[in-house]
Design a protein around this motif. Structure first.
Motif, mmCIF file in Angstrom:
data_model
loop_
_atom_site.group_PDB
_atom_site.id
_atom_site.type_symbol
_atom_site.label_atom_id
_atom_site.label_comp_id
_atom_site.label_asym_id
_atom_site.label_seq_id
_atom_site.Cartn_x
_atom_site.Cartn_y
_atom_site.Cartn_z
ATOM 1 N N ILE A 99 0.837 -1.203 0.000
ATOM 2 C CA ILE A 99 0.000 0.000 0.000
ATOM 3 C C ILE A 99 0.873 1.255 0.000
ATOM 4 C CG2 ILE A 99 -1.586 1.374 1.392
ATOM 5 C CD1 ILE A 99 -3.021 -1.084 2.196
ATOM 6 N N SER A 100 1.919 1.260 0.820
ATOM 7 C CA SER A 100 2.818 2.422 0.904
ATOM 8 C C SER A 100 3.526 2.662 -0.425
ATOM 9 C CB SER A 100 3.841 2.217 2.019
ATOM 10 O OG SER A 100 3.214 2.168 3.279
ATOM 11 N N LYS A 101 3.966 1.590 -1.079
ATOM 12 C CA LYS A 101 4.617 1.728 -2.385
ATOM 13 C C LYS A 101 3.655 2.344 -3.405
ATOM 14 C CE LYS A 101 7.917 -2.125 -2.111
ATOM 15 N NZ LYS A 101 8.227 -3.487 -2.620
ATOM 16 N N ALA A 102 2.418 1.849 -3.426
ATOM 17 C CA ALA A 102 1.426 2.381 -4.362
ATOM 18 C C ALA A 102 1.168 3.859 -4.096
ATOM 19 C CB ALA A 102 0.131 1.585 -4.253
ATOM 20 N N HIS A 103 1.046 4.218 -2.820
ATOM 21 C CA HIS A 103 0.797 5.607 -2.442
ATOM 22 C C HIS A 103 1.959 6.511 -2.847
ATOM 23 C CE1 HIS A 103 0.496 8.928 0.694
ATOM 24 N NE2 HIS A 103 -0.555 9.084 -0.071
ATOM 25 N N ARG A 104 3.189 6.061 -2.605
ATOM 26 C CA ARG A 104 4.363 6.861 -2.976
ATOM 27 C C ARG A 104 4.434 7.087 -4.489
ATOM 28 N NH1 ARG A 104 7.027 3.733 1.037
ATOM 29 N NH2 ARG A 104 7.903 2.355 -0.573
ATOM 30 N N GLU A 105 4.127 6.056 -5.253
ATOM 31 C CA GLU A 105 4.167 6.209 -6.706
ATOM 32 C C GLU A 105 3.138 7.221 -7.197
ATOM 33 O OE1 GLU A 105 6.358 5.242 -8.714
ATOM 34 O OE2 GLU A 105 7.445 3.814 -7.470
ATOM 35 N N MET A 106 1.961 7.225 -6.579
ATOM 36 C CA MET A 106 0.929 8.177 -6.987
ATOM 37 C C MET A 106 1.323 9.609 -6.633
ATOM 38 S SD MET A 106 -1.407 6.581 -8.636
ATOM 39 C CE MET A 106 -2.826 7.678 -8.668
ATOM 40 N N MET A 107 2.134 9.763 -5.608
ATOM 41 C CA MET A 107 2.615 11.097 -5.227
ATOM 42 C C MET A 107 3.772 11.543 -6.121
ATOM 43 S SD MET A 107 2.497 10.893 -1.057
ATOM 44 C CE MET A 107 3.008 12.599 -0.871
ATOM 45 N N TYR A 108 4.542 10.580 -6.616
ATOM 46 C CA TYR A 108 5.756 10.894 -7.379
ATOM 47 C C TYR A 108 5.421 11.435 -8.765
ATOM 48 C CZ TYR A 108 10.635 10.383 -8.819
ATOM 49 O OH TYR A 108 11.909 10.613 -9.246
ATOM 50 N N GLN A 109 4.521 10.780 -9.462
ATOM 51 C CA GLN A 109 3.981 11.258 -10.740
ATOM 52 C C GLN A 109 5.045 11.518 -11.814
ATOM 53 O OE1 GLN A 109 0.624 11.673 -11.693
ATOM 54 N NE2 GLN A 109 0.283 10.488 -9.851
ATOM 55 N N ASP A 110 5.779 10.485 -12.203
ATOM 56 C CA ASP A 110 6.613 10.597 -13.391
ATOM 57 C C ASP A 110 6.064 9.653 -14.472
ATOM 58 O OD1 ASP A 110 7.398 8.046 -12.724
ATOM 59 O OD2 ASP A 110 9.509 8.527 -12.407
ATOM 60 N N THR A 111 6.831 9.388 -15.487
ATOM 61 C CA THR A 111 6.371 8.569 -16.615
ATOM 62 C C THR A 111 5.938 7.166 -16.170
ATOM 63 O OG1 THR A 111 7.892 9.766 -18.067
ATOM 64 C CG2 THR A 111 7.017 7.670 -18.888
ATOM 65 N N TYR A 112 6.593 6.656 -15.132
ATOM 66 C CA TYR A 112 6.390 5.263 -14.736
ATOM 67 C C TYR A 112 5.479 5.090 -13.516
ATOM 68 C CZ TYR A 112 10.690 5.432 -17.460
ATOM 69 O OH TYR A 112 11.620 5.699 -18.425
ATOM 70 N N SER A 113 5.173 6.190 -12.854
ATOM 71 C CA SER A 113 4.534 6.096 -11.533
ATOM 72 C C SER A 113 3.151 5.445 -11.586
ATOM 73 C CB SER A 113 4.445 7.478 -10.880
ATOM 74 O OG SER A 113 3.705 8.372 -11.681
ATOM 75 N N LEU A 114 2.310 5.826 -12.539
ATOM 76 C CA LEU A 114 0.962 5.272 -12.591
ATOM 77 C C LEU A 114 1.002 3.773 -12.874
ATOM 78 C CD1 LEU A 114 -2.080 5.666 -12.463
ATOM 79 C CD2 LEU A 114 -2.053 6.296 -14.891
ATOM 80 N N TYR A 115 1.881 3.364 -13.758
ATOM 81 C CA TYR A 115 2.006 1.943 -14.077
ATOM 82 C C TYR A 115 2.466 1.163 -12.842
ATOM 83 C CZ TYR A 115 3.200 -2.348 -16.554
ATOM 84 O OH TYR A 115 3.263 -3.649 -16.965
ATOM 85 N N LEU A 116 3.464 1.690 -12.136
ATOM 86 C CA LEU A 116 3.970 1.011 -10.937
ATOM 87 C C LEU A 116 2.919 0.979 -9.835
ATOM 88 C CD1 LEU A 116 7.594 2.425 -10.928
ATOM 89 C CD2 LEU A 116 6.972 0.011 -11.076
ATOM 90 N N ALA A 117 2.226 2.104 -9.629
ATOM 91 C CA ALA A 117 1.167 2.145 -8.609
ATOM 92 C C ALA A 117 0.071 1.136 -8.941
ATOM 93 C CB ALA A 117 0.586 3.548 -8.508
#
Length: 277
Positions: free
Chosen positions: A121-139
């Motif tokens: 859950i924390s990883k998904a949340h961090r990726e959504m906050m990061y918002q680069d080219t890969y973040s949505l896919y990783l989240a």
């Protein structure tokens, strides 16, 4: 949830005695994980007392409300996503199999797997906050893993046998009342009739139902009727006057007024735009 957004993740710490102002329902799915504190959930017609390490799953169109149990603060992570977000899982495992995990709202994450679950859950949340080219896919990949973990958990454990809490006699009676209302919303069910069904005086029942569920009797009845009307508007081609009758409203004009007050949009416009909640 933004209609143009298939996935959203929020992490919030709430002050003591926080309650949702209004019950609501929406046409997307929700995963509510409690990181600390306690909460009470009322989902459709069932009460759940939720503690740290426990999860509530809200399916599309489920009426729900959350309120406090005690005076402490709480922290939660909420993941919301559209049905279209689930398409990759549907293609691999089948829609019915994937959505089955939402048929049981309450899930207790085993202590031995809690660290793994919270890390995801924390990883998904961090990726959504990061918002680069890969973040949505990783989240998205982390959320898919969460859903698959829940499906696996349900397949190897009997979640239906897990009692969220020891319900008091009054809580059990209020659940019984809610189920009665849900079964009879199409008829002119009254406060007096429901109180008699529960062997209580009207005054006592009214106060107790509000205290336990967070709903007034009329508020709950109308919410159930609007929930059904929303479903029929989106998934059938029935005339709006017929939908009003099937949902328990004898006057289609009154139905239109109530629907617009609760949804912020007319039944006709709601039907035309399925993304509006």
């Amino acid at each position: 949830m933004d209609p143009n957004q298939d996935l959203k993740i929020t992490r919030i710490k709430r002050d003591p005695y926080f309650s949702m102002k209004d019950a609501h329902l929406h046409n997307f799915y929700e995963m509510y994980y409690l990181l600390s504190g306690t909460r009470r959930f009322f989902v459709n017609d069932t009460l759940y007392n939720v503690s740290k390490g426990e999860l509530i799953l809200i399916e599309e169109g489920a009426l729900h409300r959350t309120t406090y149990i005690s005076g402490g603060s709480h922290e939660r992570i909420c993941i919301t996503f559209s049905k279209s977000f689930l398409q990759p899982l549907f293609q691999e495992f089948g829609e019915e199999a994937v959505l089955k995990c939402f048929s049981q709202p309450y899930v207790r994450i085993p202590q031995s797997r809690r660290e793994y679950f919270e890390d995801l859950i924390s990883k998904a949340h961090r990726e959504m906050m990061y918002q680069d080219t890969y973040s949505l896919y990783l989240a998205s990949s982390h959320v898919y893993e969460l859903i698959l973990f829940i499906l696996r958990l349900n397949s190897i454990s009997k979640q239906d046998d897990i009692t969220p809490y020891d319900a008091s006699p009054d809580d059990q009676i209020m659940e019984k009342a809610a189920k009665y209302i849900c079964s009879n919303y199409q008829s002119p069910v009254t406060l007096e009739e429901t109180a008699a069904y529960c062997n209580m005086s009207t005054t006592y029942f009214s106060k107790k139902f509000k205290a336990v569920t967070g709903f007034g009797f009329k508020e709950y009845l109308i919410s159930i009727r609007i929930r059904e009307a929303s479903r029929l508007l989106l998934h059938t081609k029935l005339p709006i006057t017929e939908i009003a009758l099937l949902s328990g409203f004898n006057d289609s004009n009154y139905f239109g007024d109530v629907f617009k007050r609760m949804k912020g949009i007319s039944p006709c416009k709601y039907r035309k735009n399925k993304e509006i909640v």
